[in-house]
Design a protein around this motif. Structure first.
Motif, PDB file in Angstrom:
ATOM      1  N   ILE A 206       8.345  12.304   1.215  1.00 54.99           N
ATOM      2  CA  ILE A 206       7.778  10.940   0.757  1.00 54.99           C
ATOM      3  C   ILE A 206       8.836   9.913   1.014  1.00 54.99           C
ATOM      4  O   ILE A 206       8.371   8.625   1.133  1.00 54.99           O
ATOM      5  N   TRP A 207       9.999  10.481   0.596  1.00 56.67           N
ATOM      6  CA  TRP A 207      11.148   9.197   0.855  1.00 56.67           C
ATOM      7  C   TRP A 207      11.347   8.956   2.205  1.00 56.67           C
ATOM      8  O   TRP A 207      11.575   7.653   2.559  1.00 56.67           O
ATOM      9  N   VAL A 208      10.982   9.822   3.282  1.00 57.42           N
ATOM     10  CA  VAL A 208      11.006   9.277   4.722  1.00 57.42           C
ATOM     11  C   VAL A 208      10.027   8.452   5.173  1.00 57.42           C
ATOM     12  O   VAL A 208      10.457   7.493   5.921  1.00 57.42           O
ATOM     13  N   VAL A 209       8.952   8.652   4.660  1.00 54.65           N
ATOM     14  CA  VAL A 209       7.785   7.718   5.376  1.00 54.65           C
ATOM     15  C   VAL A 209       7.950   6.310   5.268  1.00 54.65           C
ATOM     16  O   VAL A 209       7.928   5.656   6.323  1.00 54.65           O
ATOM     17  N   PRO A 210       8.369   5.661   4.122  1.00 59.32           N
ATOM     18  CA  PRO A 210       8.616   4.221   4.060  1.00 59.32           C
ATOM     19  C   PRO A 210       9.615   3.748   5.100  1.00 59.32           C
ATOM     20  O   PRO A 210       9.546   2.459   5.507  1.00 59.32           O
ATOM     21  N   ILE A 211      10.783   4.777   5.196  1.00 60.45           N
ATOM     22  CA  ILE A 211      11.746   4.242   6.379  1.00 60.45           C
ATOM     23  C   ILE A 211      11.371   4.283   7.586  1.00 60.45           C
ATOM     24  O   ILE A 211      11.686   3.336   8.446  1.00 60.45           O
ATOM     25  N   VAL A 212      10.679   5.300   7.957  1.00 66.83           N
ATOM     26  CA  VAL A 212      10.281   5.618   9.336  1.00 66.83           C
ATOM     27  C   VAL A 212       9.114   4.327   9.728  1.00 66.83           C
ATOM     28  O   VAL A 212       9.095   3.794  10.803  1.00 66.83           O
TER      29      VAL A 212
ATOM     30  N   ALA B 194       0.060  11.396   3.735  1.00 69.39           N
ATOM     31  CA  ALA B 194       0.267  11.507   2.416  1.00 69.39           C
ATOM     32  C   ALA B 194      -0.741  12.555   1.478  1.00 69.39           C
ATOM     33  O   ALA B 194       0.003  13.330   0.785  1.00 69.39           O
ATOM     34  N   THR B 195      -1.721  12.721   1.968  1.00 70.78           N
ATOM     35  CA  THR B 195      -2.704  13.526   1.700  1.00 70.78           C
ATOM     36  C   THR B 195      -2.206  14.975   1.744  1.00 70.78           C
ATOM     37  O   THR B 195      -2.279  16.016   0.972  1.00 70.78           O
TER      38      THR B 195
ATOM     39  N   VAL C   3       0.867  -1.227  -0.179  1.00 69.15           N
ATOM     40  CA  VAL C   3      -0.074   0.105  -0.157  1.00 69.15           C
ATOM     41  C   VAL C   3       0.722   1.321   0.063  1.00 69.15           C
ATOM     42  O   VAL C   3       0.461   2.117  -0.421  1.00 69.15           O
ATOM     43  N   LEU C   4       1.864   1.444   0.577  1.00 73.10           N
ATOM     44  CA  LEU C   4       2.956   2.502   0.781  1.00 73.10           C
ATOM     45  C   LEU C   4       3.051   3.131  -0.552  1.00 73.10           C
ATOM     46  O   LEU C   4       3.225   4.250  -0.817  1.00 73.10           O
ATOM     47  N   PRO C   5       3.549   2.319  -1.633  1.00 73.64           N
ATOM     48  CA  PRO C   5       4.212   2.915  -2.787  1.00 73.64           C
ATOM     49  C   PRO C   5       2.878   3.639  -3.484  1.00 73.64           C
ATOM     50  O   PRO C   5       3.198   4.753  -3.979  1.00 73.64           O
ATOM     51  N   LEU C   6       1.691   3.279  -3.407  1.00 76.78           N
ATOM     52  CA  LEU C   6       0.378   3.984  -3.931  1.00 76.78           C
ATOM     53  C   LEU C   6       0.294   5.255  -3.278  1.00 76.78           C
ATOM     54  O   LEU C   6       0.252   6.300  -3.850  1.00 76.78           O
ATOM     55  N   LEU C   7       0.539   5.189  -2.043  1.00 79.57           N
ATOM     56  CA  LEU C   7       0.132   6.442  -1.147  1.00 79.57           C
ATOM     57  C   LEU C   7       1.390   7.350  -1.431  1.00 79.57           C
ATOM     58  O   LEU C   7       0.976   8.627  -1.638  1.00 79.57           O
TER      59      LEU C   7
END
Length: 488
Positions: free
Chosen positions: A140-146, A177-178, A53-57
């Protein structure tokens, strides 16, 4: 717009698309074993499906960022891009080849390869587009790492570990993301976060109540993605009211960096190396076919042993699901056995039974995560053949803080209706009736010192390589008796 401008625009979009397709192809190829493991775990009912789901967000946030911001100045340094991108690829390879094997036993829990995947994508983007354009989307790059798998599971567990908790975290990520996508002003960003959170939470509540048996992945995906799309679409239409709905009112620019054949070669060469880097294989206890299910999760005590006490624990519901249960049965041999104790003392054994709805959750949280192993050294596991095709594993733990050695034999079986049990037999080297046994309790936080030791010094720092498996014969005999004592 002039005809020449239109021709230029028509050439830019394919050029950008080709670069992103090359990054996507390299990532899919490089981490194909990871995608296979993630999908298998998702289909098994674990919470790891949020990774899809993360890449779509992130895509929604990136599109919104492009719609509300103009192009940056074409300032770049290709030497810096190549150095930073190359280092990033080496970091991704190090996570996959050096760090992940150190935590092989907790692979399903930590999924370090997911972090390596995201670092690989960022590094490839830096090489393809340049450091400056890529870091334009730093949030945007930080969110999946966190929100790495271990952090995601820990947050959900602290909230309660229910399907609602896992899904509501994804709603908050979708709201973030929104916010990134619509925040032309801080008021719009705040309104976007609140609107997406309320709508997503309402959808999670409705789906959880109306479809309690729906796959967890669907509850993670639909409310989060739906709320982000609906709220983002509303703000887009509101911004375009009375104007053209054309997404880009400004002309697109050519990428400020040129992609050479050497750059593409480096990315795909790194992908090939990553593909052949082995991923830890599932080495957990084999799931055997057990006896039919009973209303009582406790096991029948075999002949020759007596049950002295029974304790029930409710904390596994946060880790294994709301329907899980953990029961400890204290049993003691009726007669002493000189092979088990030279002083002819009857041995005491703790029989811990974890019952879950899906066997896949047991691989996420192996037996060593249900006990406090702080300041402990664990021996290599040995396979033990019981009866009726049941296979167990055994290991010993040297507890340096308690100055005790205890043995753990555990096996997993299904109980007819799809539910699964992990049966653990525990002994300690203190054979007195009042001997201290390790208590079942969640230990991911308390085992932090061991995790740090493994990170800095390797697995050898927490391994007992001189274990003698003194209770192997007794536990194997008792395990066979326990298997045969059930109602088959």
């Amino acid at each position: 717009m002039k005809i020449r401008d239109l021709r230029t625009q028509s050439g830019i979009i394919p050029r950008l698309t080709v670069r992103w397709l090359m990054i996507a192809a390299a990532t899919i190829f490089a981490f194909w074993p990871t995608w296979t493991n993630l999908w298998r775990s998702t289909a098994g009912g674990t919470a790891i499906g949020y990774v899809f789901v993360l890449p779509l967000l992130c895509l929604i946030a990136a599109v919104g960022t492009d719609l509300r911001r103009g192009p940056d100045l074409p300032i770049h340094d290709r030497e810096t891009d190549k150095i930073v991108g190359g280092i990033g690829l080496l970091v991704s390879l190090g996570l996959q080849a050096l760090l992940m094997p150190r935590f092989a036993e907790n692979y399903e829990l930590m999924h370090i390869d997911v972090i390596a995947t995201w670092v690989f994508v960022w590094s490839a983007a830096v090489l393809m587009f340049g450091l400056r354009p890529v870091n334009r989307y730093w949030a945007i790059w930080v969110v999946p790492i966190v929100l790495a798998p271990l952090i995601y599971r820990t947050l959900a567990t602290e909230l309660g570990g229910t399907r609602f908790d896992y899904s509501i975290i994804m709603v908050l990520v979708a709201s973030a993301a929104t916010t990134i996508a619509v925040s032309r002003t801080w008021r719009r960003g705040f309104a976007g976060f609140v609107g997406s959170s309320v709508l997503g939470a309402a959808l999670v509540y409705y789906l959880s109540r109306q479809y309690p048996t729906a796959p967890l992945f669907s509850i993670q995906l639909l409310p989060a993605l739906g709320s982000a799309l609906l709220v983002g679409g509303f703000f887009y239409l509101y911004e375009r009211r009375g104007r053209s709905w054309k997404p880009f009112e400004r002309p697109l620019r050519n990428p400020s960096t040129s992609t050479s054949n050497w750059t593409i070669l480096v990315v795909f060469a790194a992908a090939i190396v990553m593909f052949f880097t082995p991923v830890p294989t599932a080495q957990g206890v084999p799931v055997s076919v057990g006896p039919p299910a009973t209303a009582d999760p406790r096991l029948i005590v075999p002949a020759g042993w007596r049950e002295f006490s029974t304790n029930e624990y409710d904390w596994p519901r946060k880790y294994f699901g709301s329907t899980s249960a953990l029961t400890r049965q204290t049993i003691r041999a009726d007669t002493p056995n000189p092979a088990w104790d030279t002083q002819m003392r009857p041995r005491t054994v703790q029989m811990d039974v974890v019952q879950v709805r899906r066997p896949s959750t047991l691989s996420v949280y192996p037996s060593n995560t249900t006990y406090d192993l702080q300041n402990a050294r664990v021996s290599p596991t040995v396979r033990v053949e019981l009866s009726r095709g049941v296979v167990a594993e055994m290991y010993t733990v040297v507890d340096d803080s308690l100055l005790l050695t205890w043995s753990n034999l555990n096996f997993v079986w299904t109980r007819g209706d799809g539910a699964a049990q992990r049966v653990t037999l525990l002994t300690v080297d203190n054979h007195e009736p009042n001997a201290l046994f390790p208590e079942p309790k969640p230990s991911m936080a308390s085992n932090g010192s061991n995790t740090l030791a493994v990170l800095l010094r390797g697995r050898i720092s927490t391994v007992d390589s001189e274990s003698q498996y003194k209770d192997l014969g007794m536990l194997q005999s008792l395990g066979r008796l326990v298997v045969e004592a059930q109602k088959w």
